[in-house]
Structure formats: structure tokens, C-alpha cells
Design a protein around this motif. Structure first.
Motif, PDB file in Angstrom:
ATOM      1  N   PRO A  30       1.178  -1.173   0.043  1.00 54.19           N
ATOM      2  CA  PRO A  30      -0.027   0.095  -0.035  1.00 54.19           C
ATOM      3  C   PRO A  30       0.835   1.341  -0.086  1.00 54.19           C
ATOM      4  O   PRO A  30       2.107   1.344   0.433  1.00 54.19           O
ATOM      5  CB  PRO A  30      -0.999  -0.229   1.407  1.00 54.19           C
ATOM      6  CG  PRO A  30      -0.023  -1.075   2.048  1.00 54.19           C
ATOM      7  CD  PRO A  30       0.602  -1.999   1.124  1.00 54.19           C
ATOM      8  N   GLU A  31       0.336   2.235  -0.684  1.00 52.89           N
ATOM      9  CA  GLU A  31       1.067   3.510  -0.741  1.00 52.89           C
ATOM     10  C   GLU A  31       0.812   4.379   0.345  1.00 52.89           C
ATOM     11  O   GLU A  31       1.580   5.450   0.718  1.00 52.89           O
ATOM     12  CB  GLU A  31       0.787   4.188  -1.900  1.00 52.89           C
ATOM     13  CG  GLU A  31       1.155   3.657  -3.339  1.00 52.89           C
ATOM     14  CD  GLU A  31       0.649   4.486  -4.552  1.00 52.89           C
ATOM     15  OE1 GLU A  31       0.679   5.518  -4.480  1.00 52.89           O
ATOM     16  OE2 GLU A  31       0.543   3.952  -5.582  1.00 52.89           O
ATOM     17  N   ALA A  32      -0.175   4.140   1.246  1.00 51.52           N
ATOM     18  CA  ALA A  32      -0.405   4.888   2.436  1.00 51.52           C
ATOM     19  C   ALA A  32      -1.087   4.230   3.467  1.00 51.52           C
ATOM     20  O   ALA A  32      -1.738   2.910   3.017  1.00 51.52           O
ATOM     21  CB  ALA A  32      -1.370   6.157   2.094  1.00 51.52           C
ATOM     22  N   VAL A  33      -1.289   4.461   4.588  1.00 47.62           N
ATOM     23  CA  VAL A  33      -1.885   4.065   5.691  1.00 47.62           C
ATOM     24  C   VAL A  33      -3.185   4.412   5.588  1.00 47.62           C
ATOM     25  O   VAL A  33      -3.520   5.672   5.896  1.00 47.62           O
ATOM     26  CB  VAL A  33      -1.142   4.204   6.966  1.00 47.62           C
ATOM     27  CG1 VAL A  33      -2.033   3.669   8.441  1.00 47.62           C
ATOM     28  CG2 VAL A  33       0.397   3.795   7.043  1.00 47.62           C
ATOM     29  N   VAL A  39      -1.478  -0.956  12.540  1.00 47.05           N
ATOM     30  CA  VAL A  39       0.173  -0.281  12.404  1.00 47.05           C
ATOM     31  C   VAL A  39       0.980  -0.953  13.486  1.00 47.05           C
ATOM     32  O   VAL A  39       0.495  -1.034  14.800  1.00 47.05           O
ATOM     33  CB  VAL A  39       0.257   1.212  12.282  1.00 47.05           C
ATOM     34  CG1 VAL A  39      -0.513   1.636  10.910  1.00 47.05           C
ATOM     35  CG2 VAL A  39      -0.484   1.891  13.382  1.00 47.05           C
ATOM     36  N   ARG A  40       2.309  -0.919  13.239  1.00 46.66           N
ATOM     37  CA  ARG A  40       3.138  -1.278  14.101  1.00 46.66           C
ATOM     38  C   ARG A  40       4.684  -0.979  13.557  1.00 46.66           C
ATOM     39  O   ARG A  40       4.939  -0.680  12.441  1.00 46.66           O
ATOM     40  CB  ARG A  40       3.334  -2.636  14.951  1.00 46.66           C
ATOM     41  CG  ARG A  40       3.496  -3.852  13.681  1.00 46.66           C
ATOM     42  CD  ARG A  40       3.628  -5.174  13.989  1.00 46.66           C
ATOM     43  NE  ARG A  40       3.422  -6.103  13.110  1.00 46.66           N
ATOM     44  CZ  ARG A  40       4.638  -6.410  12.381  1.00 46.66           C
ATOM     45  NH1 ARG A  40       5.890  -6.123  12.819  1.00 46.66           N
ATOM     46  NH2 ARG A  40       4.660  -7.151  11.405  1.00 46.66           N
ATOM     47  N   GLY A 112       3.605   9.494   7.137  1.00 42.70           N
ATOM     48  CA  GLY A 112       5.049   9.812   7.360  1.00 42.70           C
ATOM     49  C   GLY A 112       5.955   8.851   7.563  1.00 42.70           C
ATOM     50  O   GLY A 112       7.143   8.304   7.034  1.00 42.70           O
ATOM     51  N   PHE A 113       5.710   8.033   8.741  1.00 48.37           N
ATOM     52  CA  PHE A 113       6.504   6.955   9.241  1.00 48.37           C
ATOM     53  C   PHE A 113       6.315   5.867   8.137  1.00 48.37           C
ATOM     54  O   PHE A 113       7.318   5.033   7.996  1.00 48.37           O
ATOM     55  CB  PHE A 113       5.851   6.509  10.338  1.00 48.37           C
ATOM     56  CG  PHE A 113       5.927   7.055  11.684  1.00 48.37           C
ATOM     57  CD1 PHE A 113       7.011   8.197  11.645  1.00 48.37           C
ATOM     58  CD2 PHE A 113       5.126   7.168  12.736  1.00 48.37           C
ATOM     59  CE1 PHE A 113       7.016   9.002  12.845  1.00 48.37           C
ATOM     60  CE2 PHE A 113       5.299   7.966  13.965  1.00 48.37           C
ATOM     61  CZ  PHE A 113       6.096   8.939  13.906  1.00 48.37           C
ATOM     62  N   HIS A 114       5.002   5.575   7.678  1.00 49.20           N
ATOM     63  CA  HIS A 114       5.136   4.551   6.363  1.00 49.20           C
ATOM     64  C   HIS A 114       6.017   4.642   5.317  1.00 49.20           C
ATOM     65  O   HIS A 114       6.856   3.890   4.819  1.00 49.20           O
ATOM     66  CB  HIS A 114       3.477   4.412   5.926  1.00 49.20           C
ATOM     67  CG  HIS A 114       3.574   3.434   4.788  1.00 49.20           C
ATOM     68  ND1 HIS A 114       3.519   2.242   4.964  1.00 49.20           N
ATOM     69  CD2 HIS A 114       3.273   3.771   3.489  1.00 49.20           C
ATOM     70  CE1 HIS A 114       3.318   1.532   3.882  1.00 49.20           C
ATOM     71  NE2 HIS A 114       3.008   2.739   2.913  1.00 49.20           N
ATOM     72  N   ALA A 120       5.746  -1.552   9.851  1.00 51.29           N
ATOM     73  CA  ALA A 120       5.569  -2.926   9.263  1.00 51.29           C
ATOM     74  C   ALA A 120       4.110  -3.148   9.115  1.00 51.29           C
ATOM     75  O   ALA A 120       3.478  -3.399   9.988  1.00 51.29           O
ATOM     76  CB  ALA A 120       6.038  -3.935  10.412  1.00 51.29           C
ATOM     77  N   MET A 121       3.724  -3.043   7.797  1.00 51.69           N
ATOM     78  CA  MET A 121       2.520  -3.154   7.630  1.00 51.69           C
ATOM     79  C   MET A 121       1.989  -4.822   7.288  1.00 51.69           C
ATOM     80  O   MET A 121       2.812  -5.273   6.333  1.00 51.69           O
ATOM     81  CB  MET A 121       2.033  -2.569   6.388  1.00 51.69           C
ATOM     82  CG  MET A 121       2.170  -1.002   6.515  1.00 51.69           C
ATOM     83  SD  MET A 121       1.001  -0.228   7.485  1.00 51.69           S
ATOM     84  CE  MET A 121      -0.539  -0.530   6.641  1.00 51.69           C
TER      85      MET A 121
END
Length: 128
Positions: A30-33, A39-40, A112-114, A120-121
């Protein structure tokens, strides 16, 4: 450190390979959350609390999320992501009610974190 097999596919042409790869990328990268995504932090990162936020790092690099004016928010955000038991939207909502930070701002921070490879998705069909 290893690899994860998410899918297997057969193809018999360059166009077939392209279609298979594009489908796998769409399903597993995925490009975004999104608000429903669990999330982790990535398992390769060491997490440490700081007085004014938190630090993530490896043996070679570190990311500091620190701001004395938002220390409580950042520590809470870091702890929720580290626990890995919440969805992005739930984290955003909690931070809104607890710290007054708009949900969109927390979701933007998570994205931003992603983008920086810190999250880690799990596969999209996995539960948190």
C-alpha cells in the motif's frame, strides 16, 4: 534476514509478468496507511522512550521523534504503534480525544512513518 512469500503466480509472457507484478504490488504494497490498517513499527527497529518523545533506530541510523511541546502526544503515539494492537484510525481518534490533535494530523504522521519505512504493514487480510 529472510523473506516472506505473499503469493505465487504463473505467467507465460512479459505482459503476463507485468500484470502479475502490478497486481501483487496493489495488494501487498500500500502507498498509504488507511484508517482501518493495523500499524506497528518494523521489527528491525529498536524503540526507546525519551522525555520529549521517542527514538527508533538500528545499529546504523536513528530517527528521533521529539518535541517538548507535544511530548505526551508523541510518547503516547509511539507506545500505541509499538504495541501493534491498534488500527490507524483508532490511534488517531484516541490522540484527538486525549491530546486534541486532529485525526488528520495523526494519520499524516503515520503516513510519514510509512513512507520512511518505519512501519511494518501486515498483509491486508491480517488482523492487528
Amino acid at each position: 534476514c529472510g523473506y516472506i512469500v505473499l503469493e505465487r503466480a504463473l505467467f507465460d509472457s512479459a505482459a503476463g509478468l507485468r500484470a502479475v507484478l502490478e497486481g501483487m504490488i496493489a495488494r501487498h504494497m500500500p502507498e498509504a496507511v488507511g484508517p482501518e490498517d493495523p500499524v506497528r513499527f518494523g521489527g528491525h527497529l529498536a524503540y526507546a522512550d525519551c522525555d520529549d518523545g521517542f527514538r527508533l533506530g538500528t545499529d546504523f541510523a536513528a530517527v528521533h521523534c521529539r518535541d517538548p511541546a507535544r511530548a505526551g502526544y508523541l510518547r503516547c503515539l509511539g507506545a500505541l504503534i509499538r504495541a501493534g494492537e491498534s488500527r490507524a484510525g483508532d490511534i488517531a481518534l484516541r490522540c484527538f480525544f486525549q491530546f486534541g490533535v486532529p485525526e488528520e494530523a495523526t494519520l499524516a504522521t503515520l503516513n510519514g512513518f510509512h513512507v520512511r519505512g518505519l512501519l511494518a504493514m501486515p498483509p491486508q487480510d491480517a488482523a492487528p
